[in-house]
Motif scaffolding. Structure first.
Motif: not given
Length: 688
Positions: A384-397, A419-422, A527-537
């Motif tokens: 998962x990305x971090x809760x606030x989406x501030x930092x980008x993580x490395x992509x999976x191998x 499911x992508x909208x809270x 706000x909506x984007x951070x939640x959707x990114x978390x679900x997709x990750x």
């Protein structure tokens, strides 16, 4: 494909929007309430996997034994019963157990189930998933019935990968062989499609999920046929009328071969017939055979045995059977990972039953558990990305199947945009409210409320397009976010998963009452984007919480509602080259010789009303006409397909919305063309 924005309607919170109605102030106060509590939103999350699970009033734990089978992992919800991984303690082999949900737990229920299981267990074929056993635990109301099935580890073909024709022929030959054996026993599968074909680790194809099977010989089993279930994109024309026959499976296999090689089902015309003139040349040597297998007349189709021989010849001549074994399973299937022996599996996306609920006890088991597992468990180990989406993580191998898996949306028509909208997190506003019944079926809205007014609309739409260009872009985990240019009354974000092809989602935040906006629209969009990114990750988009009604437009293919004869009225339009929208719930045709465009999409909610609308009839259907809906030289006509009762017992309708537009259309011409095309649409629609 993009469509014109909706016009906002005036309704109280909890009602269904009226996209075509101009906004006006409410004359009466509306109740202010938030629907965002634990009960509605918990339905949009994946069903959690817990150490203990209640089955038929009995708590089931990993490690417990069901007969001679020790449960090792689960449950995974699939269709009408929970599915578990297990080990046969006597034979030391991995199996899949599925609870069979019977109508009652009386003493005769299990005997009936056991007789059905014995009948199918006697049917042994190398290309059919095997049913090993039926087990009962407990008594009376605490009785639980289990079916024990082969564990097929290679995954299902429900993956958006285009195979070479010889590879598809090699798979098709094996499935045709299974169908020939089934047909000899008087059984019609009725749901042949890529998602019901699984591969072993040795690349052997097997037919799964007999939940829709139909008997054409009375001696095949002892219980009566239940209501027919089918998958519309693959079903033969006669199956829609409740009269499947052996040739219906051949038709569905022909469509499956087409999908395996092109990525999309063939176009259809009125009566659900395949438009043979639109068969893609990309299927190469399969063209003549697929054309014969999808013939409108069942009597003109080859038998399953004849199809098997023809496909085997094609695969053998082209080396397909040999070459198929060299393809990594992760390239062509949704992989089913081996279950670990200890802790339970991570929580998989929840599954839905087929388009029509099944009640046939033959088969509410079949091999559904295996197929469900093969489809349900991809992408479980992503970070998962971090809760606030501030930092980008490395992509999976890149070596991980999930790193480039294009199937993050899964089966498009069961992916849940809600499911992508809270609704939580929009603290600048007094209340929030979910609206599932606005626009097309690929859409979900959250309304941000101030007093009696829905001030801002936050919308998620699943899209069949790639990411658009934007002023800025960023990547968090495996999700890329693009920021298109900001407009005065709206702010958008477009999202896509790394490796996904021709699929994305769009978040739109639009002001309904600009003078009451309490937060910059792009801050709300973030706000909506951070939640959707978390679900997709976290993995695949969760599934919808329920199925569409049997007569819903959601089962239709928008591109098949206008045929060659109808589109011949639009100069320069190639009827065989439409631009299909997400889930085939929208379709667009553009002229190559004039600036004319025809858009067709599904809509739901209340039909437009107001002084700018003209009420009319198209055939026996009610309709409204909206001149200049998308600017001068355009006309939109919305034809009502069916009425339904939505949330809070508010009436709504499902409609086909057709728009004709272009600089070459003047005066009354756009509406005349739209009405003419709408008559062809009505002729293609099934009964409401």
């Amino acid at each position: 494909m993009r469509h014109a924005p909706d016009r906002w309607g005036q309704v109280c919170p909890g009602t269904v929007r009226q996209p075509g109605e101009l906004r006006r102030k409410r004359r009466v106060p509306c109740p202010v309430r938030s629907t965002f509590g634990p009960h509605p939103w918990s339905a949009y999350r994946s069903t959690p996997v817990v150490p203990a699970f209640r089955e038929g009033g009995v708590v089931v734990h990993p490690g417990e034994k069901v007969g001679k089978y020790r449960l090792t992992n689960g449950p995974v919800e699939g269709g009408r019963g929970a599915v578990w991984f297990a080990v046969d303690t006597e034979l030391a082999r991995s199996v899949v157990l599925k609870r069979a949900r019977l109508e009652n737990s009386g003493p005769g229920a299990f005997e009936e189930l056991l007789a059905e299981a014995r009948a199918l267990a006697k049917f042994s074929h190398p290309h059919v998933v095997t049913l090993y056993d039926a087990v009962r635990t407990g008594r009376d109301k605490r009785a639980t019935f289990w079916l024990v099935m082969e564990h097929v580890r290679g995954g299902s073909l429900d993956a958006p990968v285009k195979l070479a024709p010889q590879h598809a022929a090699a798979i098709g030959a094996q499935i045709a062989d299974a169908l020939a054996a089934l047909h000899a026993k008087g059984l019609v599968h009725c749901d042949v499609k890529p998602g019901n074909i699984v591969l072993t680790e040795e690349h052997v194809a097997k037919l799964a999920d007999f939940g829709a099977a139909h008997r054409v010989d009375s001696s095949a089993t002892i219980t009566p046929n239940g209501p027919l279930s089918l998958t519309p994109a693959y079903a033969a024309p006669e199956a829609f009328h409740g009269a499947p026959e052996r040739a219906s499976d051949v038709f569905s296999l022909g469509v499956t071969l087409y999908v395996l090689t092109t990525g999309t089902p063939p176009l259809r015309g009125p009566g659900h017939v395949v438009r043979q003139e639109a068969i893609s040349p990309h299927i190469g040597p399969l063209s003549a055979l697929v054309t014969a297998m999808t013939h409108t007349d069942p009597r003109a189709r080859p038998t399953a045995a004849a199809a098997h021989q023809a496909l085997a010849d094609l695969a053998g001549l082209a080396g397909g059977a040999r070459d198929l074994a060299t393809l990594p399973l992760g390239m062509i299937t949704k992989l089913l990972p081996d279950p670990p022996g200890g802790p339970t599996l991570p929580s998989p996306p929840r599954l839905l039953p087929p388009a029509v609920l099944r009640r046939n006890p033959l088969l509410a088991f079949g091999a559904l558990g295996v197929a469900a597992l093969a489809v349900a468990v991809p992408l479980l180990l992503l970070s998962l990305s971090d809760g606030d989406g501030a930092e980008a993580q490395a992509a999976p191998s890149p070596s991980s199947p999930s790193a480039t898996d294009p199937a993050f949306l899964g089966e498009p028509r069961t992916a849940d945009p809600c499911a992508l909208l809270d609704g939580r997190g929009f603290d600048a506003y007094e209340a929030t409210e979910l609206d599932r019944h606005q626009g097309n079926f690929n859409r979900c809205d959250v309304l941000l409320l101030e007093g009696n007014d829905d001030v801002v609309d936050v919308r998620v739409e699943l899209d069949a397009d790639e990411l658009p260009e934007g002023e800025k872009s960023r990547t968090t985990g495996r999700v890329t976010v693009v920021e298109p240019a900001v407009e005065r009354d709206r702010c958008e974000r477009a999202l896509a998963v790394t490796g996904a092809r021709d699929s994305s989602l769009r978040i739109t935040v639009a002001a309904r009452e600009p003078d009451q906006v309490r937060q910059h629209l792009c801050d709300t969009a973030e706000i909506a984007t951070r939640y959707a990114v978390k679900v997709l990750n976290d993995g695949e988009v969760p599934r919808r919480d329920g199925v569409f009604a049997a007569n819903s437009l959601a089962h239709q293919d928008a591109c098949t509602l206008l045929d060659v004869a109808a589109l011949a009225k639009v100069p320069g339009v190639d009827a065989g080259d439409p631009d299909a929208g997400f889930g085939h719930w929208a379709c667009q045709w553009k002229s190559t010789t004039a600036d004319i465009e025809v858009d067709l999409q599904f809509d739901q909610g209340r039909a437009p009303s107001g002084k700018d609308t003209e009420r009319t009839k198209v055939g026996d259907r009610s309709a409204v006409v909206l001149p200049d809906y998308d600017g001068a030289g355009s006309c939109r006509i919305e034809v009502v397909h069916r009425a339904y009762m939505g949330p809070d017992r508010m009436e709504g309708t499902e409609r086909v919305a057709l728009t004709a537009k272009g600089d070459g259309l003047k005066g009354s011409v756009p509406c005349a063309l739209a009405k003419d095309l709408a008559r062809s649409v009505v002729a293609s629609l099934p009964p409401a």
